[in-house]
Design a protein around this motif. Structure first.
Motif, PDB file in Angstrom:
ATOM      1  N   UNK A 535       0.848  -1.208   0.000  1.00 13.02           N
ATOM      2  CA  UNK A 535       0.000   0.000   0.000  1.00 13.02           C
ATOM      3  C   UNK A 535       0.879   1.253   0.000  1.00 13.02           C
ATOM      4  N   UNK A 536       2.030   1.131   0.613  1.00 10.73           N
ATOM      5  CA  UNK A 536       3.062   2.172   0.556  1.00 10.73           C
ATOM      6  C   UNK A 536       2.555   3.562   0.924  1.00 10.73           C
ATOM      7  N   UNK A 537       1.713   3.607   1.963  1.00 13.25           N
ATOM      8  CA  UNK A 537       1.258   4.912   2.472  1.00 13.25           C
ATOM      9  C   UNK A 537       0.216   5.610   1.609  1.00 13.25           C
ATOM     10  N   UNK A 538      -0.285   4.959   0.548  1.00 14.03           N
ATOM     11  CA  UNK A 538      -1.293   5.608  -0.319  1.00 14.03           C
ATOM     12  C   UNK A 538      -2.646   5.675   0.394  1.00 14.03           C
ATOM     13  N   UNK A 539      -3.485   6.604  -0.073  1.00 12.69           N
ATOM     14  CA  UNK A 539      -4.817   6.778   0.519  1.00 12.69           C
ATOM     15  C   UNK A 539      -5.888   6.464  -0.530  1.00 12.69           C
ATOM     16  N   UNK A 540      -7.160   6.816  -0.262  1.00  7.62           N
ATOM     17  CA  UNK A 540      -8.233   6.668  -1.254  1.00  7.62           C
ATOM     18  C   UNK A 540      -7.790   7.256  -2.586  1.00  7.62           C
ATOM     19  N   UNK A 541      -8.116   6.556  -3.654  1.00  5.27           N
ATOM     20  CA  UNK A 541      -7.759   6.975  -5.017  1.00  5.27           C
ATOM     21  C   UNK A 541      -6.272   6.825  -5.323  1.00  5.27           C
ATOM     22  N   UNK A 542      -5.517   6.275  -4.374  1.00  6.77           N
ATOM     23  CA  UNK A 542      -4.101   6.009  -4.634  1.00  6.77           C
ATOM     24  C   UNK A 542      -3.946   4.669  -5.341  1.00  6.77           C
ATOM     25  N   UNK A 543      -2.698   4.175  -5.409  1.00  4.81           N
ATOM     26  CA  UNK A 543      -2.413   2.940  -6.150  1.00  4.81           C
ATOM     27  C   UNK A 543      -1.486   2.021  -5.373  1.00  4.81           C
ATOM     28  N   UNK A 544      -1.795   0.720  -5.339  1.00  3.76           N
ATOM     29  CA  UNK A 544      -0.829  -0.209  -4.754  1.00  3.76           C
ATOM     30  C   UNK A 544       0.378  -0.317  -5.681  1.00  3.76           C
ATOM     31  N   UNK A 545       1.544  -0.697  -5.136  1.00  2.00           N
ATOM     32  CA  UNK A 545       2.727  -0.822  -6.005  1.00  2.00           C
ATOM     33  C   UNK A 545       3.649  -1.931  -5.528  1.00  2.00           C
ATOM     34  N   UNK A 546       4.637  -2.246  -6.332  1.00  8.28           N
ATOM     35  CA  UNK A 546       5.577  -3.306  -5.964  1.00  8.28           C
ATOM     36  C   UNK A 546       6.698  -2.714  -5.115  1.00  8.28           C
ATOM     37  N   UNK A 547       7.071  -3.500  -4.067  1.00  3.00           N
ATOM     38  CA  UNK A 547       8.167  -3.075  -3.183  1.00  3.00           C
ATOM     39  C   UNK A 547       8.911  -4.346  -2.764  1.00  3.00           C
ATOM     40  N   UNK A 548      10.165  -4.217  -2.396  1.00  3.91           N
ATOM     41  CA  UNK A 548      10.872  -5.407  -1.891  1.00  3.91           C
ATOM     42  C   UNK A 548      10.108  -5.968  -0.688  1.00  3.91           C
ATOM     43  N   UNK A 549       9.987  -7.304  -0.627  1.00  2.00           N
ATOM     44  CA  UNK A 549       9.187  -7.915   0.431  1.00  2.00           C
ATOM     45  C   UNK A 549       9.842  -7.675   1.788  1.00  2.00           C
ATOM     46  N   UNK A 550       9.057  -7.270   2.756  1.00  2.00           N
ATOM     47  CA  UNK A 550       9.548  -7.195   4.135  1.00  2.00           C
ATOM     48  C   UNK A 550       8.394  -7.385   5.098  1.00  2.00           C
ATOM     49  N   UNK A 551       8.719  -7.483   6.355  1.00  2.00           N
ATOM     50  CA  UNK A 551       7.709  -7.787   7.349  1.00  2.00           C
ATOM     51  C   UNK A 551       6.978  -6.509   7.745  1.00  2.00           C
ATOM     52  N   UNK A 552       5.962  -6.132   6.996  1.00  2.00           N
ATOM     53  CA  UNK A 552       5.263  -4.872   7.293  1.00  2.00           C
ATOM     54  C   UNK A 552       3.768  -5.008   7.021  1.00  2.00           C
ATOM     55  N   UNK A 553       2.965  -4.273   7.789  1.00  2.00           N
ATOM     56  CA  UNK A 553       1.500  -4.331   7.641  1.00  2.00           C
ATOM     57  C   UNK A 553       1.040  -3.908   6.254  1.00  2.00           C
ATOM     58  N   UNK A 554       1.795  -3.034   5.636  1.00  2.00           N
ATOM     59  CA  UNK A 554       1.333  -2.500   4.347  1.00  2.00           C
ATOM     60  C   UNK A 554       1.463  -3.523   3.217  1.00  2.00           C
ATOM     61  N   UNK A 555       2.026  -4.703   3.536  1.00  2.00           N
ATOM     62  CA  UNK A 555       2.108  -5.758   2.516  1.00  2.00           C
ATOM     63  C   UNK A 555       1.191  -6.945   2.823  1.00  2.00           C
ATOM     64  N   UNK A 556       0.293  -6.760   3.774  1.00  2.00           N
ATOM     65  CA  UNK A 556      -0.656  -7.833   4.122  1.00  2.00           C
ATOM     66  C   UNK A 556      -1.935  -7.670   3.305  1.00  2.00           C
ATOM     67  N   UNK A 557      -2.360  -8.745   2.668  1.00  2.00           N
ATOM     68  CA  UNK A 557      -3.598  -8.717   1.856  1.00  2.00           C
ATOM     69  C   UNK A 557      -4.449  -9.940   2.159  1.00  2.00           C
ATOM     70  N   UNK A 558      -5.751  -9.726   2.286  1.00  2.00           N
ATOM     71  CA  UNK A 558      -6.641 -10.882   2.451  1.00  2.00           C
ATOM     72  C   UNK A 558      -7.727 -10.838   1.384  1.00  2.00           C
ATOM     73  N   UNK A 559      -8.112 -12.000   0.911  1.00  2.00           N
ATOM     74  CA  UNK A 559      -9.242 -12.081  -0.018  1.00  2.00           C
ATOM     75  C   UNK A 559     -10.516 -12.274   0.787  1.00  2.00           C
ATOM     76  N   UNK A 560     -11.602 -11.795   0.245  1.00  2.00           N
ATOM     77  CA  UNK A 560     -12.901 -11.907   0.923  1.00  2.00           C
ATOM     78  C   UNK A 560     -13.332 -13.375   1.034  1.00  2.00           C
ATOM     79  N   UNK A 561     -13.127 -14.155  -0.013  1.00  2.00           N
ATOM     80  CA  UNK A 561     -13.513 -15.576  -0.018  1.00  2.00           C
ATOM     81  C   UNK A 561     -12.340 -16.442  -0.477  1.00  2.00           C
ATOM     82  N   UNK A 562     -12.083 -17.504   0.271  1.00  2.00           N
ATOM     83  CA  UNK A 562     -11.084 -18.488  -0.179  1.00  2.00           C
ATOM     84  C   UNK A 562     -11.809 -19.778  -0.546  1.00  2.00           C
ATOM     85  N   UNK A 563     -11.507 -20.359  -1.701  1.00  2.00           N
ATOM     86  CA  UNK A 563     -12.202 -21.576  -2.110  1.00  2.00           C
ATOM     87  C   UNK A 563     -11.354 -22.830  -1.924  1.00  2.00           C
ATOM     88  N   UNK A 564     -10.050 -22.669  -1.597  1.00  2.00           N
ATOM     89  CA  UNK A 564      -9.251 -23.877  -1.293  1.00  2.00           C
ATOM     90  C   UNK A 564      -8.228 -23.583  -0.213  1.00  2.00           C
TER      91      UNK A 564
END
Ligand code: UD2
Ligand code: MN
Length: 564
Positions: A535-564
């Protein structure tokens, strides 16, 4: 009393008998001859006129001939620009072009060598219109008469859907009667504004030829357009067939080839889409063969007249515009027919960016018509339509009981059958995927969001506050092919630090469109670069982007439904 009644009835019998005998004598003496001489004579005149047009076509000159563009300059151009927004096409340019102009023969060479059967069913061409401009309407009629061999053209029906422009009243009647005194072109008028769906039903009911061919009121048919259509329906009466629709430019009236080799699909919001012909269909056919299509665009198609009514014509509960094209497509396939494009039949159509007519009551007729379609034909898959149109839930779509009965009576297949057998390529956002729904970053409560961008265009995926499943703009799926996708668009990225996620046409061959996500680590990893979505500090109308992976909240993503 009884005697009188008996005597009266015997007088009636004698009179009927005499009339019959006289009738037979008249018919034997003069009747048969005069009838045949009449039709022969009419046909002779029509054939002569047709041949004359055919032989003069190549030598015609004037604005717009051979489908060339008409470019206005100076004052005319300025005047046209004022009219454009109202009429949604350049009427001044159109009025400069002959109503009988020639169009280019854009057919594939191979089409020109096909020999079609001499005996073919006859066509009733039904052209529906509401307040159409004069020159496109009459150019449509002329092009049909000039380019359809008279022996196959039973009639052209101009179905006026309650237009209120003066020139479409008496002037039109006089023009039609004086131009085609043989009556091949007829005007039929509705007595109230019916909308294009009921107008087409009225046109079909008025028709008496073997085959119905529907056209919009701003078309020009190409050379040899009708024979392949009639041939296919003669071969198979359950085939509902469409010509290839070429483009007539709304601004210059230029006729140009639709070079795409495509068939019809649909989006879950119930809009028609163009799709490339699947490889499996390409492989087993010549270019000139009919090609099966899951859906039709709607305006230009042909069907055996009786078959059209057997499979339920149209849903007369649909208003003004929209939805009927997918309804007739699903129904035709599900109830035992087939839908095909005929590559050797070409018809140009003016594509307009808006409707030059009113929608009574300002209703969203596409939305309501699509509800009727979804409720009758789509079974459990209607959920995907409502995902896109939650605003319609609970709205009144009228009585559909007769259409449900029709479906039962015709013993039609399920919508799942249609998807499995006719359109196996169709992507279902919530079936056969690892996960789907909102893709959420919990710490910011931002979700990936299209920000309502036009998905036919290429754009960067945005971020917006999560809408708890209420927004179709936030639905994404993680497919079995490791795509992060919408219906047709997939997320792609250059793979460098700070790159955004771009939505563009899915392409399985592209390694930059593959993503990894697992429920435990909750990261979304761009496979090719190994970078993480941030998320890199973006707000409404901002854009997600690629960043080197690290242990941070801004790189956590969950899907609404998991099927497997
Ligand atoms: C496309 C179809 C159109 C129809 C529509 C979906 C093509 C080329 N065109 O939109 O035929 O299937 O999708 O519904 O595939 N009309 C009436 N009464 C009305 C409104 C319209 O008679 O109340 C006539 C109108 O004059 C025209 C025809 O219906 O001849 C189609 O309308 P359009 O040209 O505005 O539709 P289009 O081409 O945008
Ligand atoms: Mn149209």
């Amino acid at each position: 009393m009884r005697v009188f009644r008996r005597r009266r009835s015997s007088v009636v019998y004698v009179l009927i008998g005499c009339a019959f005998v006289l009738g037979v004598i008249w018919y034997w003496q003069w009747g048969a001859d005069s009838i045949f001489v009449m039709t022969d004579e009419v046909m002779r005149v029509r054939v002569k006129r047709f041949m004359e047009y055919q032989s003069s076509e190549a030598g015609r000159s004037g604005p717009g001939e051979r489908g060339e563009p008409v470019v206005l300059l100076g004052e005319e151009k300025a005047k046209a620009e004022v009219l454009m927004p109202k009429e949604a096409f350049n009427r001044l340019a159109s009025d400069k072009i002959s109503l009988e102009r020639s169009v280019p023969d854009v057919r594939d060479q191979a089409c020109k060598h096909i020999v079609y059967p001499r005996q073919l069913p006859t066509a009733s061409v039904v052209i529906i219109f509401h307040n159409e401009a004069w020159s496109p309407l009459l150019r449509t009629a002329h092009s049909v008469v000039n380019r359809s061999p008279p022996q196959y053209l039973h009639e052209v029906i101009l179905l006026d859907d309650f237009s209120d422009k003066d020139f479409l009243g008496e002037d039109l009647r006089k023009y039609v009667e004086s131009t085609w005194p043989d009556g091949v072109v007829k005007i039929v008028r509705t007595t109230e504004r019916s909308g294009l769906i009921r107008a087409r039903i009225a046109g079909a009911k008025a028709a008496t030829g073997d085959v119905l061919i529907f056209l919009d009121s701003h078309c020009e048919v190409g050379p040899g357009w009708v024979e392949p259509v009639l041939t296919r329906i003669q071969e198979d009466r359950s085939a509902v067939v469409c010509p290839i629709v070429d483009y007539i430019d709304a601004n210059t009236l230029q006729y140009s080839l639709n070079g795409g080799y495509q068939v019809g699909g649909f989006s879950w919001s119930m809009h028609f889409t163009w799709e490339n012909v699947p490889e499996r269909d390409k492989a087993k056919r010549k270019y000139t063969d009919p090609v099966r299509s899951p859906t039709m665009a709607g305006g230009l198609f042909a069907a055996d007249r009786k078959y059209f009514f057997e499979i339920g014509a149209y849903d007369p509960g649909m208003d003004v515009w929209g939805g009927e094209n997918l309804e007739i497509s699903f129904r035709t396939w599900m109830c035992g027919g087939k839908l095909e494009f005929i590559p050797c039949s070409r018809v140009g159509h003016i594509f307009r960016s808006s409707h030059p007519y009113t929608f009574p009551g300002n209703k969203d007729t596409h939305g309501i018509n699509s509800m009727r379609l979804a409720e009758v034909w789509m079974d459990e898959y209607k959920r995907l339509f409502y995902t896109h149109r939650r605003d319609l839930l609970g709205q009144d779509f009228g009585d559909i009981s007769e259409r449900l009965e029709l479906r039962k009576r015709l013993n039609c297949h399920s919508f799942k059958w249609f998807l499995d057998n006719v359109y196996p390529e169709k992507f279902m956002p919530d079936e056969n995927v690892h996960a789907w729904g909102m893709v959420r970053n919990p710490s910011s409560n931002l979700c990936m969001d299209t920000l309502q961008k036009d998905e036919k265009m290429v754009f960067d995926m945005g971020l917006y506050s999560c809408q708890n499943g209420a927004s179709a703009n936030q639905v994404l799926s993680l497919s079995y092919k490791d795509e992060l996708r919408r219906e047709e668009g997939c997320l792609d990225s250059g793979g460098k630090d700070g790159d955004k996620l771009t939505l563009r046409q899915c392409n399985q061959a592209k390694a930059t469109m593959k993503w990894k996500h697992d429920k435990k680590k909750n990261k979304i990893i761009h496979e090719q670069s190994g970078l993480c979505v941030d998320v890199n500090g973006e707000k409404n109308d901002g854009h997600p982007m690629l960043k080197p992976c690290k242990d941070t909240d801004s790189q956590i993503w969950t899907f609404e439904h998991y099927l497997d």
